[in-house]
Design a protein around this motif. Structure first.
Motif, PDB file in Angstrom:
ATOM      1  N   PRO B 102       0.994  -1.247   0.032  1.00 41.12           N
ATOM      2  CA  PRO B 102      -0.099   0.017   0.016  1.00 41.12           C
ATOM      3  C   PRO B 102       0.940   1.438  -0.030  1.00 41.12           C
ATOM      4  O   PRO B 102       0.470   2.357  -0.528  1.00 41.12           O
ATOM      5  N   GLU B 103       2.043   1.442   0.689  1.00 41.71           N
ATOM      6  CA  GLU B 103       2.806   2.458   0.848  1.00 41.71           C
ATOM      7  C   GLU B 103       3.434   2.817  -0.456  1.00 41.71           C
ATOM      8  O   GLU B 103       3.930   3.921  -0.715  1.00 41.71           O
ATOM      9  N   GLU B 104       3.426   1.840  -1.606  1.00 41.26           N
ATOM     10  CA  GLU B 104       3.972   2.255  -2.857  1.00 41.26           C
ATOM     11  C   GLU B 104       2.989   3.147  -3.817  1.00 41.26           C
ATOM     12  O   GLU B 104       3.377   3.598  -4.756  1.00 41.26           O
ATOM     13  N   VAL B 105       1.821   3.048  -3.507  1.00 42.21           N
ATOM     14  CA  VAL B 105       0.771   3.644  -4.296  1.00 42.21           C
ATOM     15  C   VAL B 105       1.099   4.933  -4.472  1.00 42.21           C
ATOM     16  O   VAL B 105       0.999   5.526  -5.678  1.00 42.21           O
ATOM     17  N   ALA B 106       1.141   5.875  -3.219  1.00 43.64           N
ATOM     18  CA  ALA B 106       1.378   7.238  -3.460  1.00 43.64           C
ATOM     19  C   ALA B 106       2.963   7.476  -4.310  1.00 43.64           C
ATOM     20  O   ALA B 106       2.950   8.304  -5.159  1.00 43.64           O
ATOM     21  N   ARG B 107       3.636   6.653  -4.238  1.00 48.33           N
ATOM     22  CA  ARG B 107       5.248   7.058  -4.835  1.00 48.33           C
ATOM     23  C   ARG B 107       4.958   6.796  -6.233  1.00 48.33           C
ATOM     24  O   ARG B 107       5.284   7.552  -7.441  1.00 48.33           O
ATOM     25  N   ILE B 108       4.103   5.402  -6.693  1.00 43.68           N
ATOM     26  CA  ILE B 108       3.801   5.199  -7.960  1.00 43.68           C
ATOM     27  C   ILE B 108       3.010   6.589  -8.799  1.00 43.68           C
ATOM     28  O   ILE B 108       3.361   7.142  -9.692  1.00 43.68           O
ATOM     29  N   HIS B 109       1.937   6.612  -7.772  1.00 44.35           N
ATOM     30  CA  HIS B 109       1.123   7.711  -8.464  1.00 44.35           C
ATOM     31  C   HIS B 109       1.542   9.041  -8.589  1.00 44.35           C
ATOM     32  O   HIS B 109       1.415   9.801  -9.386  1.00 44.35           O
ATOM     33  N   SER B 110       2.282   9.570  -7.733  1.00 50.61           N
ATOM     34  CA  SER B 110       2.745  10.967  -7.643  1.00 50.61           C
ATOM     35  C   SER B 110       3.970  11.160  -8.594  1.00 50.61           C
ATOM     36  O   SER B 110       4.260  12.014  -8.839  1.00 50.61           O
ATOM     37  N   ALA B 111       4.583   9.970  -9.054  1.00 50.52           N
ATOM     38  CA  ALA B 111       5.746   9.890  -9.977  1.00 50.52           C
ATOM     39  C   ALA B 111       5.123  10.173 -11.424  1.00 50.52           C
ATOM     40  O   ALA B 111       6.240  10.660 -12.390  1.00 50.52           O
ATOM     41  N   ALA B 112       3.979   9.882 -11.643  1.00 52.79           N
ATOM     42  CA  ALA B 112       3.714  10.098 -13.145  1.00 52.79           C
ATOM     43  C   ALA B 112       3.179  11.449 -13.581  1.00 52.79           C
ATOM     44  O   ALA B 112       2.901  12.472 -12.753  1.00 52.79           O
ATOM     45  N   GLU B 113       3.439  11.711 -14.881  1.00 56.27           N
ATOM     46  CA  GLU B 113       3.055  13.081 -15.316  1.00 56.27           C
ATOM     47  C   GLU B 113       1.796  13.101 -15.892  1.00 56.27           C
ATOM     48  O   GLU B 113       1.552  12.242 -17.120  1.00 56.27           O
ATOM     49  N   PHE B 114       0.644  13.729 -15.255  1.00 62.65           N
ATOM     50  CA  PHE B 114      -0.606  13.551 -15.944  1.00 62.65           C
ATOM     51  C   PHE B 114      -0.992  14.725 -16.895  1.00 62.65           C
ATOM     52  O   PHE B 114      -0.299  15.744 -16.926  1.00 62.65           O
TER      53      PHE B 114
END
Lengths: 290, 207
Positions: B102-114
């Motif tokens: 679960p703690e990886e979700v923030a890292r993955i989501h905030s790394a993306a350029e939307f």
């Protein structure tokens, strides 16, 4: 401090403030909104001496009662209905002077659905994105009228029309909507496309400002799966999974994922706004205009 | 590219996918700004752009079909930064879909350029693309009756932020205090089609 205001004595089943709506913001998810029966809204504005963009009231089936705090000129048109001032009958479809403190009663529609009440100076609630229209899908604009609410009224900038009674088309006994096929008619069987323009439908009581819902033959899809969301236009005939066509009216969503089998001509939509539940409905195929 | 007539005054321009739709949208806005295209509404969506309120749809359709659109990259703009507390009720569920802790979700989501692919559903609600395809998640089979304003959710390939409380079936991974829609503000919408967006993790309340 102005006393130019209308006190809502009886709001009715659903009475909203409407003007020309807020087109031009669909890319932000903002519906166009605006009076469903535009010609009737324009007529009451003309009758009381307003500009076409002035806001009017749109009632639904059972009218509304209002008490102006200062004398105003009003006009009621659209769905034919009894109109009275302090219990005395006054003309429908004509400018009427209502004294300060008198009760204007717009009665139940004899035919049709929506009566329009124009008031000299226009309903002057604060505009949102350039429009005073109530949008029932997105919640923009003023909420529907409630008993006891006080609506500000603008200053008149024209003179009432000098007419006895203005001619206007009556609500339809049968609603005929001319349609051009597409853009997604290829999502349906050839039989479904024929069914749409040849079989009788009825106006469903589930209709509202968002869409005219129908009862009648189900339209069968030729393709399974989901259509990615795409932009929707006024008058789009969208077919949800239950197969019964829905005609998009002013408060329609700006994008949607159900296929649009055909599009109704804009000139036919004011009649759709006045088609009461149960009225026979026919879709007639016409060619595209150039 | 296909140009489909929609009634008498609109055209639906269909392209292969989301990227093509974004490029087409940018190009159509450019043409409208320079005066070579007249349309009241230019509404991008998943793989289409709708032109509505077109005076000469036949002529516009002919021109669009005749000359292929140049692959213009969208204009470069500073991204809108949206602070997010990754504390949504579906965070663990999304992590399970992704096969990560679960703690990886923030890292993955905030790394993306939307980028805002299109808007719809509610004023100011943007459908943001930018997460790699493998992170697509299905909607809830039964939508929640009330999703609070500021909820950050995922559905299919999209990320979205609820501008106000409404029913919704998106999987909620976080919350933001950013005001997505304020009709008294100019512009009213924080996000409009084409806007680049980054989500910036902020600490959960009380930590």
């Amino acid at each position: 401090m102005t006393d130019r205001a209308l006190v809502v004595v009886r709001a009715g089943a659903l009475t909203t403030v409407q003007d020309l709506g807020r087109p031009g913001h669909a890319h932000l998810g903002v519906p166009r909104s605006g009076a469903l029966d535009g010609p009737s809204a324009a007529l009451v504005n003309r009758l009381v001496g307003n500009r076409p963009e002035a806001a009017v009231l749109e009632t639904t089936l059972d009218g509304c009662d209002l008490r102006p705090r200062s004398a105003v000129t009003v006009a009621v048109a659209g769905a034919p209905c009894p109109v009275s001032v302090d219990g005395r009958a006054v003309p429908w479809g004509a400018p009427v002077r209502v004294p300060a403190g008198a009760r204007l009663s717009v009665g139940r529609a004899v035919l049709g659905v929506r009566a329009y009440v124009g008031v000299s100076g226009g309903v002057a609630v604060d505009p949102v994105l350039g429009s005073r229209s109530t949008d029932l899908l997105s919640g923009l604009g003023p909420p529907p009228l409630a008993d006891g609410v006080v609506l500000p009224v603008g200053r008149p900038d024209g003179s009432p029309a000098r007419v006895d009674v203005a001619a206007q088309p009556g609500p339809p006994a049968e609603l005929v909507l001319r349609v051009t096929p597409g853009p997604r008619d290829d999502w349906f069987t050839a039989a479904a496309v024929r069914t749409l323009v040849s079989r009788p439908y009825r106006v469903s009581s589930a209709s509202n400002r968002i869409g005219l819902r129908t009862e009648g033959p189900v339209l069968e899809r030729a393709r399974v799966g989901e259509l990615p969301s795409e932009g929707m236009v006024l008058g789009a005939v969208q077919v949800p999974p239950d197969g019964r066509p829905v005609v998009f009216l002013a408060d329609h969503p700006t994008t949607g994922g159900y296929p649009v089998i055909a599009v109704v001509r804009a000139e036919d939509l004011p009649a759709a706004a006045q088609a009461a539940p149960g009225i026979p409905l026919r879709f007639a195929a016409v060619g595209r205009r150039r | 590219m296909r140009v489909l007539p929609v009634g008498d005054r609109a055209l639906l321009v269909e392209v292969a996918g989301a990227q093509e739709a974004q490029a087409l949208h940018a190009e159509l806005l450019r043409r409208r700004a320079e005066g070579s295209l007249s349309a009241r509404e230019v509404v991008p969506a998943a793989r289409t752009v709708l032109l509505d309120g077109v005076d000469d749809p036949v002529g516009v359709a002919a021109r669009l079909s005749a000359e292929p659109l140049p692959a213009v990259p969208p204009p470069v703009r500073e991204p809108v930064r949206i602070p997010v507390r990754y504390d949504g009720p579906d965070l663990a569920d999304v992590a399970a879909h992704w096969g990560v802790p679960p703690e990886e979700v923030a890292r993955i989501h905030s790394a993306a350029e939307f980028r805002v692919a299109f808007c719809g559903f509610a004023p100011g609600f943007g459908y943001l693309t930018g997460l790699p395809d493998r992170y697509a998640v299905p909607r809830h089979a039964t939508p929640r009756t009330a999703v609070p304003a500021g909820s950050v959710g995922l559905a299919g390939p999209y990320t979205g932020v609820y501008p106000r409380s409404s029913p919704g079936g998106w999987r909620l991974i976080g919350t933001t205090d950013a005001v997505l829609w304020d009709h008294a503000r100019v512009p009213a919408a924080l996000l409009s089609p084409g806007t680049p967006v980054r989500f910036v993790p902020s600490l959960p309340e009380g930590s």
